[in-house]
Each structure stands twice: as C-alpha cells, then as structure tokens.
Design a protein around this motif. Sequence first.
Motif, short mmCIF file in Angstrom:
data_model
loop_
_atom_site.label_atom_id
_atom_site.label_comp_id
_atom_site.label_asym_id
_atom_site.label_seq_id
_atom_site.Cartn_x
_atom_site.Cartn_y
_atom_site.Cartn_z
N TRP A 48 0.93 -1.19 -0.01
CA TRP A 48 -0.15 -0.16 0.04
C TRP A 48 0.70 1.08 0.06
O TRP A 48 0.54 2.11 -0.76
CB TRP A 48 -0.94 0.04 0.99
N ASP A 49 1.79 1.51 0.96
CA ASP A 49 2.77 2.34 0.91
C ASP A 49 3.46 2.71 -0.21
O ASP A 49 4.17 3.90 -0.47
CB ASP A 49 3.59 2.43 2.19
N GLY A 50 3.62 1.84 -1.07
CA GLY A 50 4.44 2.11 -2.49
C GLY A 50 3.25 2.43 -3.77
O GLY A 50 3.61 2.61 -4.58
N LEU A 51 2.03 2.32 -3.24
CA LEU A 51 1.11 2.78 -4.49
C LEU A 51 0.81 4.39 -4.52
O LEU A 51 1.09 5.25 -3.61
CB LEU A 51 -0.28 2.31 -4.02
N SER A 52 0.56 4.84 -5.59
CA SER A 52 0.21 6.22 -5.61
C SER A 52 -1.03 6.65 -4.99
O SER A 52 -1.91 5.76 -4.73
CB SER A 52 0.15 6.84 -7.23
N PRO A 53 -1.10 7.82 -4.37
CA PRO A 53 -2.51 8.05 -3.78
C PRO A 53 -3.59 7.89 -4.80
O PRO A 53 -4.76 7.50 -4.19
CB PRO A 53 -2.50 9.67 -3.66
N GLU A 54 -3.61 7.92 -6.17
CA GLU A 54 -4.75 7.59 -7.06
C GLU A 54 -4.83 6.09 -6.98
O GLU A 54 -6.31 5.84 -6.86
CB GLU A 54 -4.40 8.03 -8.33
N GLU A 55 -4.03 5.50 -6.94
CA GLU A 55 -4.27 4.14 -6.93
C GLU A 55 -4.65 3.58 -5.56
O GLU A 55 -5.64 2.79 -5.32
CB GLU A 55 -2.89 3.33 -7.15
N GLN A 56 -4.37 4.22 -4.40
CA GLN A 56 -4.98 4.08 -3.10
C GLN A 56 -6.44 4.35 -3.24
O GLN A 56 -7.56 3.43 -2.61
CB GLN A 56 -4.19 4.70 -2.12
N THR A 57 -6.78 5.48 -3.78
CA THR A 57 -8.24 5.98 -3.84
C THR A 57 -9.17 5.01 -4.60
O THR A 57 -10.06 4.45 -4.26
CB THR A 57 -8.15 7.42 -4.47
N VAL A 58 -8.48 4.49 -5.78
CA VAL A 58 -9.10 3.60 -6.66
C VAL A 58 -9.47 2.01 -5.71
O VAL A 58 -10.76 1.66 -5.80
CB VAL A 58 -8.43 3.20 -7.90
N LEU A 59 -8.61 1.83 -4.94
CA LEU A 59 -8.83 0.37 -4.42
C LEU A 59 -9.91 0.71 -3.33
O LEU A 59 -10.58 -0.03 -3.19
CB LEU A 59 -7.53 0.18 -3.69
N LYS A 60 -9.79 1.68 -2.79
CA LYS A 60 -10.99 2.11 -1.54
C LYS A 60 -12.26 2.30 -2.13
O LYS A 60 -12.98 1.71 -1.59
CB LYS A 60 -10.43 3.26 -0.60
N ASP A 61 -12.36 2.85 -3.20
CA ASP A 61 -13.47 3.12 -3.98
C ASP A 61 -14.09 1.96 -4.42
O ASP A 61 -15.51 1.39 -4.35
CB ASP A 61 -13.45 4.22 -5.03
N CYS A 62 -13.25 1.15 -5.11
CA CYS A 62 -13.85 -0.26 -5.81
C CYS A 62 -14.08 -1.12 -4.64
O CYS A 62 -14.95 -2.09 -4.87
CB CYS A 62 -12.75 -0.53 -6.86
N ALA A 63 -13.26 -1.32 -3.47
CA ALA A 63 -13.60 -2.18 -2.46
C ALA A 63 -15.03 -1.88 -1.96
O ALA A 63 -15.77 -2.91 -1.50
CB ALA A 63 -12.84 -2.25 -1.28
N LEU A 64 -15.58 -0.60 -1.91
CA LEU A 64 -16.91 -0.23 -1.49
C LEU A 64 -18.09 -0.81 -2.62
O LEU A 64 -19.14 -1.11 -2.33
CB LEU A 64 -17.21 1.24 -1.32
N VAL A 65 -17.60 -0.47 -3.98
CA VAL A 65 -18.43 -1.13 -5.05
C VAL A 65 -18.65 -2.41 -4.96
O VAL A 65 -19.70 -3.19 -4.93
CB VAL A 65 -17.83 -0.64 -6.40
N GLY A 66 -17.52 -3.25 -4.64
CA GLY A 66 -17.35 -4.66 -4.38
C GLY A 66 -18.27 -4.98 -3.09
O GLY A 66 -19.20 -6.00 -3.22
N GLN A 67 -18.25 -4.12 -2.18
CA GLN A 67 -19.18 -4.51 -0.87
C GLN A 67 -20.45 -4.44 -1.28
O GLN A 67 -21.20 -5.36 -0.60
CB GLN A 67 -18.70 -3.32 0.01
N LYS A 68 -20.93 -3.52 -1.95
CA LYS A 68 -22.55 -3.36 -2.16
C LYS A 68 -22.89 -4.75 -2.96
O LYS A 68 -23.97 -5.30 -2.51
CB LYS A 68 -22.59 -2.04 -3.09
N GLU A 69 -22.27 -4.96 -3.95
CA GLU A 69 -22.56 -6.30 -4.72
C GLU A 69 -22.44 -7.72 -3.84
O GLU A 69 -23.23 -8.49 -3.74
CB GLU A 69 -21.54 -6.50 -5.80
N GLN A 70 -21.33 -7.62 -3.22
CA GLN A 70 -21.08 -8.86 -2.23
C GLN A 70 -21.85 -8.95 -1.00
O GLN A 70 -22.63 -9.99 -0.99
CB GLN A 70 -19.84 -8.83 -1.59
N ARG A 71 -22.46 -7.89 -0.36
CA ARG A 71 -23.49 -8.18 0.43
C ARG A 71 -24.79 -8.43 -0.07
O ARG A 71 -25.58 -9.25 0.58
CB ARG A 71 -23.56 -6.89 1.39
N LYS A 72 -25.24 -7.77 -1.19
CA LYS A 72 -26.41 -8.17 -1.92
C LYS A 72 -26.52 -9.55 -2.18
O LYS A 72 -27.51 -10.15 -1.74
CB LYS A 72 -26.50 -7.24 -3.01
#
Length: 336
Positions: A248-272
């Motif tokens: 994580w510490d070697g990722l760009s801030p943009e990559e970190q943001t993508v991962l966090k945002d997409c984990a939430l997209v995944g959350q919505k689908e996974q829980r559903k």
Amino acid sequence: LFTRTGMAAAIAATALFTAGSANAEFQERTIRVSNGVSKEHPMGNGLAAMGACTLEKTGGKMKMQPYWDGALGNDLTATQSVRTGSLEMVLTSTAPLTSIVPSFGVFDLPFLFNDEREADQVLDGKVGQWFSDKLPAVGAVNLAWWENGFRHTTNSRHPIAKAEDFEGVKMRVMQNNIFIDTFKELGSNAVPLAFSEIYSALETGTVDGQENPFNNIENMKFYEVQKYLTLTKHAYSPTLVLFSKKIWDGLSPEEQTVLKDCALVGQKEQRKVNREKSEVSLANLKTQGMEVNEITPEEMERLRDKLKVISERHAAAIGPETLDLVFGELKRIRAD
Ligand code: TK8
C-alpha cells in the motif's frame, strides 16, 4: 515583485508536478487476493465487481486476481503473508485474527448482532472505522467491510433442539478463544481447525459438527457429510478486505483511492448477493437431504442465558473501550 515571481514559479512547478504525476498515476498491477471459499461463493461476485471497477478506473492497468479454496493459505496464514508484504490482499473473517487484534473478539461474542442492519450500521460507521484504524499498526489496511454472515450449526449426530443437545458433540470451531470457550460452555468438545480442514475432519469423524453461514455450508459441500442443520444464528462474522500495508505504501495516492472506492463497489455487490444467495443456499441444503430445524423461542432464550457468561469471561481480553464503543453504538441503533 519578488513575491510575484515566487508565486509564478510555484504555480509552474505545481503544473509540472501535476502533469508528471498524471502519467505515473497508475501502473500495471495485479492484485492477488486470497480466499478460503471456492469461486461460486458471493465473495466471487464481490471481487468481480471490485475488479471491473479497478480496470475501469485505471484504464485497464489494475487487475484483481482471486485465488480460491485457500490456495494461498487459510485466513490466518494468508493474513500473515499480507502483513509481511508477500501477498497483496486477503478476504478474511475477523475471528481468526483476534490473536493479532484482540479487540476483534467482540464480534465473536454470542448473539452480538440481531440482524444485518445492525451489523452494517456498526461496521460502516465510526465504530467500524475505529477497528480499521487498528490495522496499519499490524501491517494491513482494511479497504472495506464485506460479510461472511450469520452462523448456524450442523452436525452428524442429532438435531439440536436445546442447549443440552450440544453436550458430547465434537465441534470444529474457528481458531479463536471465544468460539472455543462458547462451545465448551455448551458441553461440546471444541476442536479448533482451519477452514480448509473442515470437510475431511467431518468426513473422517474427527469432529461431528461445525458452524458456518448457509452459503459456506453449501459452497464447501458440507451437506455431503452432515445430516442436521440447526438455525442457531449464534454469531455474525464480518469479512475484512485486507490490503498489505507494505505494498500500500508504495502505491500512488490515486491507486489507493481507486482501491478504496472499488472495495466499496465490491461491498455493495457482495452483501447483496450474499443475502440473496443465503436463502437459496438454505433451500438447496434441504434439497441435498439435510434435515433443518429451528430452536423454539424459549430454548433460544435459555441458550442465550447460558452463554452470557462468555461475554463476562472475555471482557478483559477484548478491552473495556471496545465493549463500550460497540455496545454504545448498538444501543443507539436499537433506539432508532
Ligand atoms: C473463509 C472463512 C470461513 C470461516 C470459518 O475463509 O473458518 O469457519 O467462517 O468462512 O472466513
């Protein structure tokens, strides 16, 4: 004059920096993800949604690559790989990680959550964030809370109609002191084993029973070696989406943001999907020949009473601050 020149230089430098970082924003990356379950599980739907999201947001550069059936290790060993930086990601229940973060033990207390709404509100709010904030110190970043779900009991001996029916039943439990103690309290012989070892332990009779959400019972084909399914709903397992802090510490801030945002997209689908499929799984388990029973409300009450001692016994290990936070939040939610 000097100030103006200075400002102009600063602005120029900013512009240059922005242009430079636009190119370096995203690199070709393959994010390997460890799972204990097999790919038909709702975790697969969640990861597919997360992966489609990372591809789209990075112009095809960041891919998610799941590994199923514990191929990269069980919950605990894969988490250790994530901590050391030899693996990018793991989807794991909190329960096997209480040896690393003792406060997670609160989620293992019997009958903590009544329903999914309570779990979502606690985990997605400030309390869930408080738990996530403990993880960087042990080498991991929690991207989001997904769910394993409410746990129910299976065994090969007899239907469980009351607390006493657990007596003498050899139960596989997660590698977790609270689960061990809970089933011991009920008179079971509690055997801690990794998830991947359950099927053969049931098949060979090393244990008589186990407890897991319906989706897992179906996904792991436990119905082939278990006759009775009792709707105990005795605990809810949250799933952590853990990313390696070292990587994580070697990722760009943009990559970190993508991962966090997409984990939430995944959350919505996974829980559903997890919730929809849970009902389907229960029906399928009956079709597969499992005998399903409920415990009467009176006997459920006795079971809850019998297990109150577990919360008292483990309060110190979990910590008073954790207990206050979680029970305070539940009180607030229940008053809504
Ligand atoms: C999946 C685990 C598992 C858990 C268990 O790897 O060990 O019983 O419920 O489903 O998180």
